[in-house]
Design an enzyme around this catalytic site. Structure first.
Site, PDB file in Angstrom:
ATOM      1  N   MET A 181       0.814  -1.217   0.000  1.00 53.04           N
ATOM      2  CA  MET A 181       0.000   0.000   0.000  1.00 53.04           C
ATOM      3  C   MET A 181       0.851   1.272   0.000  1.00 53.04           C
ATOM      4  SD  MET A 181      -3.360  -0.736   0.467  1.00 53.04           S
ATOM      5  CE  MET A 181      -4.283  -2.236   0.574  1.00 53.04           C
ATOM      6  N   HIS A 201      12.463  -9.826   4.409  1.00 52.19           N
ATOM      7  CA  HIS A 201      11.458  -9.483   5.414  1.00 52.19           C
ATOM      8  C   HIS A 201      11.819 -10.112   6.763  1.00 52.19           C
ATOM      9  CE1 HIS A 201       8.888  -8.407   1.969  1.00 52.19           C
ATOM     10  NE2 HIS A 201       8.207  -7.675   2.840  1.00 52.19           N
ATOM     11  N   LYS A 211       7.284 -13.589   8.733  1.00 48.08           N
ATOM     12  CA  LYS A 211       6.517 -13.613   7.471  1.00 48.08           C
ATOM     13  C   LYS A 211       6.269 -15.048   7.011  1.00 48.08           C
ATOM     14  CE  LYS A 211       6.006 -11.340   3.057  1.00 48.08           C
ATOM     15  NZ  LYS A 211       4.600 -11.035   3.328  1.00 48.08           N
TER      16      LYS A 211
HETATM   17  P1  NAD Z   1      -0.194 -10.506  11.986  1.00 46.20           P
HETATM   18  O1  NAD Z   1      -0.166 -11.994  12.119  1.00 46.20           O
HETATM   19  O2  NAD Z   1       0.583  -9.679  12.970  1.00 46.20           O
HETATM   20  O3  NAD Z   1      -1.716  -9.979  12.044  1.00 46.20           O
HETATM   21  C1  NAD Z   1      -2.816 -10.631  11.459  1.00 46.20           C
HETATM   22  C2  NAD Z   1      -3.975 -10.512  12.452  1.00 46.20           C
HETATM   23  O4  NAD Z   1      -5.169 -10.971  11.815  1.00 46.20           O
HETATM   24  C3  NAD Z   1      -3.738 -11.382  13.703  1.00 46.20           C
HETATM   25  O5  NAD Z   1      -3.918 -10.588  14.862  1.00 46.20           O
HETATM   26  C4  NAD Z   1      -4.810 -12.456  13.564  1.00 46.20           C
HETATM   27  O6  NAD Z   1      -5.286 -12.903  14.813  1.00 46.20           O
HETATM   28  C5  NAD Z   1      -5.896 -11.695  12.792  1.00 46.20           C
HETATM   29  N1  NAD Z   1      -6.875 -12.565  12.137  1.00 46.20           N
HETATM   30  C6  NAD Z   1      -6.639 -13.645  11.360  1.00 46.20           C
HETATM   31  N2  NAD Z   1      -7.817 -14.219  11.018  1.00 46.20           N
HETATM   32  C7  NAD Z   1      -8.799 -13.482  11.580  1.00 46.20           C
HETATM   33  C8  NAD Z   1     -10.217 -13.572  11.602  1.00 46.20           C
HETATM   34  N3  NAD Z   1     -10.863 -14.569  10.981  1.00 46.20           N
HETATM   35  N4  NAD Z   1     -10.925 -12.611  12.265  1.00 46.20           N
HETATM   36  C9  NAD Z   1     -10.279 -11.615  12.908  1.00 46.20           C
HETATM   37  N5  NAD Z   1      -8.929 -11.491  12.955  1.00 46.20           N
HETATM   38  C10 NAD Z   1      -8.209 -12.415  12.292  1.00 46.20           C
HETATM   39  O7  NAD Z   1       0.255 -10.206  10.494  1.00 46.20           O
HETATM   40  P2  NAD Z   1       0.708  -8.807   9.850  1.00 46.20           P
HETATM   41  O8  NAD Z   1       2.198  -8.704   9.858  1.00 46.20           O
HETATM   42  O9  NAD Z   1      -0.105  -7.689  10.428  1.00 46.20           O
HETATM   43  O10 NAD Z   1       0.286  -9.066   8.330  1.00 46.20           O
HETATM   44  C11 NAD Z   1      -1.047  -9.402   7.959  1.00 46.20           C
HETATM   45  C12 NAD Z   1      -1.133  -9.535   6.440  1.00 46.20           C
HETATM   46  O11 NAD Z   1      -0.883  -8.267   5.829  1.00 46.20           O
HETATM   47  C13 NAD Z   1      -0.103 -10.488   5.810  1.00 46.20           C
HETATM   48  O12 NAD Z   1      -0.721 -11.150   4.731  1.00 46.20           O
HETATM   49  C14 NAD Z   1       0.995  -9.552   5.332  1.00 46.20           C
HETATM   50  O13 NAD Z   1       1.765 -10.097   4.287  1.00 46.20           O
HETATM   51  C15 NAD Z   1       0.149  -8.397   4.848  1.00 46.20           C
HETATM   52  N6  NAD Z   1       0.850  -7.102   4.723  1.00 46.20           N
HETATM   53  C16 NAD Z   1       0.508  -6.347   3.639  1.00 46.20           C
HETATM   54  C17 NAD Z   1       1.048  -5.095   3.474  1.00 46.20           C
HETATM   55  C18 NAD Z   1       0.569  -4.236   2.326  1.00 46.20           C
HETATM   56  O14 NAD Z   1       1.028  -3.095   2.171  1.00 46.20           O
HETATM   57  N7  NAD Z   1      -0.378  -4.733   1.531  1.00 46.20           N
HETATM   58  C19 NAD Z   1       1.967  -4.596   4.415  1.00 46.20           C
HETATM   59  C20 NAD Z   1       2.301  -5.384   5.520  1.00 46.20           C
HETATM   60  C21 NAD Z   1       1.721  -6.644   5.677  1.00 46.20           C
END
Ligand code: NAD
Length: 270
Positions: free
Chosen positions: A127, A157, A161
């Site tokens: 993003m 990373h 990850k």
């Molecule tokens: P994380 O594991 O710290 O956080 C994910 C959260 O989602 C956890 O707290 C988990 O409990 C929660 N979750 C999962 N299933 C759920 C459900 N059914 N209901 C409610 N909550 C639920 O992971 P993160 O580092 O925050 O990354 C999350 C995702 O975002 C990954 O896929 C990562 O690759 C992606 N990401 C994308 C970008 C971007 O710019 N698009 C940037 C950073 C991370």
């Protein structure tokens, strides 16, 4: 105009906490709630408190349906199967959905795309403004150079990850393939080990590093005989992703149903 009511799914996650903070600090939107998985230790905790802000009295629940009912927009950085389920809820309740989750399989993506016929879904494997600009540069450079230049993408990373190569690396590779006018999946070489044989001309190669707390480094290499171009982006902290996601939610207000990406939000040419 009243504030856009934003709900955060996965609000106790690394990105979830950043998103709560970013929404709270951005004009024109406010947090209306946040959910976590059933059984999570964070249920009942103050969502602003978790984000390092003054407690607000809004606590983490596991009632995702209620969040979709009351929110104008939901921001989702969770896991692929979860984001698919959320896309269906967004279609049902006409909620704007911003998805940052990566590692989404093609069949899961097809379901999200179908939900986008009924509501506004903005998706981005990264993003940040910088990476989207880098993707645009990748497309342009790959379009100028022919396949005498080998394209390699290196990413690093943090050790938590779970997917590889990163969604961002793939986004950059797809942009380069588009620029070159080739089918990305046909030329992607996603892992090398052992006696691999010589590099195939025209391939787009990926190399993945994991370690420490690196937020996200990406380098696109165009390598030919005796010269090399390298384009690099380094994320300093996760706030750049949260800023982009909140910008996407605000941008999506009043847009017709459809599937959008960060190029649309940032006004960059696809
Ligand atoms: P994380 O594991 O710290 O956080 C994910 C959260 O989602 C956890 O707290 C988990 O409990 C929660 N979750 C999962 N299933 C759920 C459900 N059914 N209901 C409610 N909550 C639920 O992971 P993160 O580092 O925050 O990354 C999350 C995702 O975002 C990954 O896929 C990562 O690759 C992606 N990401 C994308 C970008 C971007 O710019 N698009 C940037 C950073 C991370």
């Amino acid at each position: 105009m009243s504030d856009l009511k934003v709900g955060i799914v996965g609000c106790a996650g690394r990105m979830g906490r950043m998103l709560v903070k970013q929404v709270t600090q951005t004009e024109g939107c406010s947090i209306c709630g946040g959910v976590e998985q059933t059984g999570s230790d964070y249920l009942g905790k103050d969502i602003h408190g978790l984000a390092g802000l003054e407690p607000s009295g809004i606590t983490v629940t596991d009632d995702t349906t209620h969040l979709f009912e009351m929110a104008d927009a939901i921001i989702d950085f969770t896991a692929p199967a979860t984001s698919v389920a959320h896309a269906k809820l967004a279609a049902k309740y006409q909620t704007i959905l911003v998805i940052g989750t990566t590692g989404i399989a093609p069949e899961e993506q097809a379901e999200i795309t179908e939900s986008g016929q009924k509501t506004v879904i903005v998706q981005g494997a990264n993003m940040s403004l910088g990476v989207n600009l880098l993707a645009q540069l990748a497309r342009k450079v790959a379009g100028i150079l022919d396949d005498e230049f080998d394209i390699e993408i290196l990413e690093m990373h943090h050790h938590h990850k779970v997917d590889a190569p990163s969604g961002t690396a793939l986004l950059l590779g797809k942009a380069a393939a588009e620029g070159r006018g080739v089918d990305h999946d046909a030329v992607a070489d996603r892992g090398r080990d052992g006696i691999t044989g010589a590099r195939k001309r025209g391939d787009i190669g990926y190399a993945v590093l994991r370690g420490g707390n690196v937020v996200g480094d990406h380098t696109l290499i165009f390598a030919a005989e005796n010269e090399r171009i390298e384009l690099t982006h380094k994320a300093g902290d996760r706030s750049i992703f949260a800023r982009g996601a909140v910008r996407a939610a605000l941008w999506a207000q009043g847009k017709p149903a459809g599937n959008y990406d960060m190029m649309d939000v940032l006004g960059l040419e696809g």
